[in-house]
Scaffold this motif. Structure first.
Motif, PDB file in Angstrom:
ATOM      1  N   LYS A  52       0.811  -1.207   0.000  1.00 27.86           N
ATOM      2  CA  LYS A  52       0.000   0.000   0.000  1.00 27.86           C
ATOM      3  C   LYS A  52       0.850   1.265   0.000  1.00 27.86           C
ATOM      4  N   ILE A  53       2.160   1.108   0.183  1.00 29.59           N
ATOM      5  CA  ILE A  53       3.061   2.264   0.250  1.00 29.59           C
ATOM      6  C   ILE A  53       3.977   2.331  -0.967  1.00 29.59           C
ATOM      7  N   ASN A  54       4.592   1.208  -1.301  1.00 30.01           N
ATOM      8  CA  ASN A  54       5.545   1.167  -2.411  1.00 30.01           C
ATOM      9  C   ASN A  54       4.916   0.462  -3.606  1.00 30.01           C
ATOM     10  N   TYR A  55       4.203   1.218  -4.414  1.00 31.46           N
ATOM     11  CA  TYR A  55       3.497   0.599  -5.532  1.00 31.46           C
ATOM     12  C   TYR A  55       3.465   1.464  -6.784  1.00 31.46           C
ATOM     13  N   ALA A  56       4.118   2.631  -6.755  1.00 34.65           N
ATOM     14  CA  ALA A  56       3.960   3.566  -7.863  1.00 34.65           C
ATOM     15  C   ALA A  56       5.281   4.197  -8.263  1.00 34.65           C
ATOM     16  N   LEU A  57       5.346   4.639  -9.523  1.00 34.10           N
ATOM     17  CA  LEU A  57       6.467   5.440  -9.990  1.00 34.10           C
ATOM     18  C   LEU A  57       5.953   6.459 -10.991  1.00 34.10           C
ATOM     19  N   TYR A  58       6.720   7.537 -11.142  1.00 29.72           N
ATOM     20  CA  TYR A  58       6.355   8.605 -12.069  1.00 29.72           C
ATOM     21  C   TYR A  58       7.342   8.609 -13.232  1.00 29.72           C
ATOM     22  N   VAL A  59       6.819   8.825 -14.422  1.00 29.61           N
ATOM     23  CA  VAL A  59       7.648   8.832 -15.628  1.00 29.61           C
ATOM     24  C   VAL A  59       7.471  10.186 -16.312  1.00 29.61           C
ATOM     25  N   LYS A  60       8.601  10.850 -16.564  1.00 28.36           N
ATOM     26  CA  LYS A  60       8.589  12.147 -17.239  1.00 28.36           C
ATOM     27  C   LYS A  60       9.509  12.061 -18.452  1.00 28.36           C
ATOM     28  N   VAL A  61       8.988  12.451 -19.597  1.00 25.27           N
ATOM     29  CA  VAL A  61       9.766  12.471 -20.837  1.00 25.27           C
ATOM     30  C   VAL A  61       9.850  13.920 -21.310  1.00 25.27           C
ATOM     31  N   ASN A  62      11.063  14.440 -21.390  1.00 24.71           N
ATOM     32  CA  ASN A  62      11.269  15.835 -21.768  1.00 24.71           C
ATOM     33  C   ASN A  62      11.817  15.962 -23.181  1.00 24.71           C
ATOM     34  N   LYS A  63      11.374  16.999 -23.867  1.00 23.92           N
ATOM     35  CA  LYS A  63      11.953  17.359 -25.142  1.00 23.92           C
ATOM     36  C   LYS A  63      13.308  18.005 -24.874  1.00 23.92           C
ATOM     37  N   SER A  64      14.322  17.618 -25.611  1.00 26.77           N
ATOM     38  CA  SER A  64      15.674  18.087 -25.336  1.00 26.77           C
ATOM     39  C   SER A  64      16.386  18.456 -26.618  1.00 26.77           C
ATOM     40  N   ASP A  65      17.328  19.414 -26.466  1.00 26.96           N
ATOM     41  CA  ASP A  65      18.155  19.772 -27.622  1.00 26.96           C
ATOM     42  C   ASP A  65      19.578  19.259 -27.469  1.00 26.96           C
ATOM     43  N   LEU A  66      19.819  18.385 -26.486  1.00 20.96           N
ATOM     44  CA  LEU A  66      21.157  17.818 -26.288  1.00 20.96           C
ATOM     45  C   LEU A  66      21.540  16.947 -27.483  1.00 20.96           C
ATOM     46  N   GLU A  67      22.833  16.953 -27.788  1.00 21.74           N
ATOM     47  CA  GLU A  67      23.330  16.121 -28.878  1.00 21.74           C
ATOM     48  C   GLU A  67      24.808  15.840 -28.673  1.00 21.74           C
ATOM     49  N   ASP A  68      25.285  14.781 -29.300  1.00 19.05           N
ATOM     50  CA  ASP A  68      26.712  14.468 -29.282  1.00 19.05           C
ATOM     51  C   ASP A  68      27.468  15.517 -30.096  1.00 19.05           C
ATOM     52  N   GLY A  69      28.721  15.765 -29.692  1.00 13.12           N
ATOM     53  CA  GLY A  69      29.529  16.698 -30.464  1.00 13.12           C
ATOM     54  C   GLY A  69      30.751  17.158 -29.693  1.00 13.12           C
ATOM     55  N   ASP A  70      31.596  17.937 -30.337  1.00 14.48           N
ATOM     56  CA  ASP A  70      32.770  18.524 -29.695  1.00 14.48           C
ATOM     57  C   ASP A  70      32.357  19.864 -29.094  1.00 14.48           C
ATOM     58  N   ASN A  71      31.961  19.827 -27.827  1.00 16.14           N
ATOM     59  CA  ASN A  71      31.338  21.002 -27.211  1.00 16.14           C
ATOM     60  C   ASN A  71      32.100  21.489 -25.977  1.00 16.14           C
ATOM     61  N   ILE A  72      33.338  21.022 -25.761  1.00 23.36           N
ATOM     62  CA  ILE A  72      34.107  21.461 -24.596  1.00 23.36           C
ATOM     63  C   ILE A  72      35.505  21.883 -25.018  1.00 23.36           C
ATOM     64  N   GLU A  73      36.111  22.759 -24.187  1.00 25.62           N
ATOM     65  CA  GLU A  73      37.479  23.183 -24.418  1.00 25.62           C
ATOM     66  C   GLU A  73      38.160  23.465 -23.085  1.00 25.62           C
ATOM     67  N   PHE A  74      39.475  23.329 -23.062  1.00 25.37           N
ATOM     68  CA  PHE A  74      40.269  23.503 -21.852  1.00 25.37           C
ATOM     69  C   PHE A  74      40.584  24.982 -21.632  1.00 25.37           C
ATOM     70  N   LYS A  75      40.400  25.448 -20.366  1.00 32.02           N
ATOM     71  CA  LYS A  75      40.729  26.807 -19.978  1.00 32.02           C
ATOM     72  C   LYS A  75      41.506  26.772 -18.660  1.00 32.02           C
TER      73      LYS A  75
END
Length: 346
Positions: free
Chosen positions: A181-204
């Motif tokens: 009666k306590i542990n029986y549920a979960l929530y699912v959220k699906v978000n639209k995202s603009d993330l993608e693979d790529g060369d997106n970092i540099e050393f500073k």
């Protein structure tokens, strides 16, 4: 004379009367009460409550109570890309059974009344998303880890995304088997995202402008290597440290509240033994690590560089960072004394 021999078994009152008579004094008994009552205000008895034992064999949902996934929608082609369509689930049975038990996860929108996360603007899941959302707990087992595969993902197109609640139910009720009666549920959220693979970092070597540090108390670090020392990267002490073996399979995962991250600081303070960073790869996630997108690799060309700033060329709204494939100038270890995350100033 009166014989002073007294029977000591006589009650104290009679003894007092005889003693008084021996002294030639007249004694009158005006009241005699041989009853004795216990004061109810001074005596209490703790009556234990009835011990309620549930004899049923209970099935509990013990996985994550919220699962987040992301998808990308290409307006030009009308295609939907969802790298991860799987929802991990974990189920526990109090006592093993001689026959298998089938668990069915069904959508129940009323569960959202207890959801504390953001709901404004989120849509209902497309019809048929959770078709055949069934998990079988084999006979003789009390714990199983499975997954629910999302269907009809081509229908995910709206912004910001979709939200629902899933309720764990029994396909067929069995004798002495019930859902918790306590542990029986979960929530699912699906978000639209603009993330993608790529060369997106540099050393500073210095912190880029326009960034503010996230509260390090709210950053949760995870690694299978030297896990008992992870907290030292966030204690404000530049001499305590976590370390990792170069060119090993171990990685470091950082979890935090969603922020538009612009940079990471990796401070290596042990320059005498050259346990400094040579290179590391970075991946990011907006769904708590269910889907990672590669951002590239930072290379440090000076073996005495202590302050390694990893700058994101394009900042993203994320909640998880993965650092992996560490390499260092010392074959034994890379010492990381402090680790900061910086977000774009709002």
């Amino acid at each position: 004379m009166i014989d002073m021999k007294v029977n000591y078994r006589i009650i104290p009152l009679l003894f007092f009367i005889l003693l008084s008579g021996a002294c030639n004094r007249e004694v009158t008994v005006v009241e005699f009460n041989d009853t004795y009552e216990i004061d109810k205000d001074y005596v209490s008895v703790d009556i234990p409550q009835k011990f309620n034992y549930n004899p049923n064999n209970i099935i509990l949902y013990v996985g994550a109570t919220e699962v987040r996934l992301t998808y990308r929608y290409d307006e030009t082609t009308g295609s939907v890309e969802m790298p991860n369509k799987s929802i991990p689930v974990k189920i526990k049975l109090k006592k093993a059974l001689p026959e298998p038990v089938n668990i069915v996860f069904k959508e129940n929108k009323e569960l959202l009344q207890n959801y504390t996360g953001e709901q404004l603007g989120y849509k209902d899941f497309p019809q048929g998303t959770f078709a055949d959302a069934k998990i079988t707990l084999p006979a003789g087992q009390t714990l199983i880890e499975g997954s629910i595969e999302l269907k009809n993902v081509e229908a995910f197109r709206e912004n910001p995304g979709y939200l629902t609640g899933l309720e764990m139910t029994l396909e067929k009720a069995g004798d002495n088997v019930v859902i918790s009666k306590i542990n029986y549920a979960l929530y699912v959220k699906v978000n639209k995202s603009d993330l993608e693979d790529g060369d997106n970092i540099e050393f500073k070597t210095e912190l880029p402008q326009g960034l503010v540090e996230l509260d390090r108390k709210n950053i949760r670090a995870e690694s299978d290597y030297a896990s008992g020392h992870l907290w030292k990267m966030f204690d404000g002490n530049s001499w305590s440290n976590w370390w990792v073996k170069p060119k090993s399979e171990y990685d470091l995962v950082l979890r935090f509240s969603e922020a538009k991250v612009g940079a990471i600081l990796i401070l290596t303070n042990n320059i005498w033994d050259l346990k400094t960073l040579k290179s590391v790869k970075v991946a990011i996630s907006a769904d708590n690590g269910n889907t990672f997108y590669r951002q590239g690799e930072v290379m440090v060309d000076d073996n005495r560089t202590r302050y390694v700033y990893v700058k994101f060329i394009k900042p993203y709204e994320i909640n998880t960072i993965r650092l992996y494939e560490f390499d260092g100038y010392n074959e034994e270890a890379i010492d990381i004394h402090e680790l900061n995350i910086y977000a774009v100033e709002k």
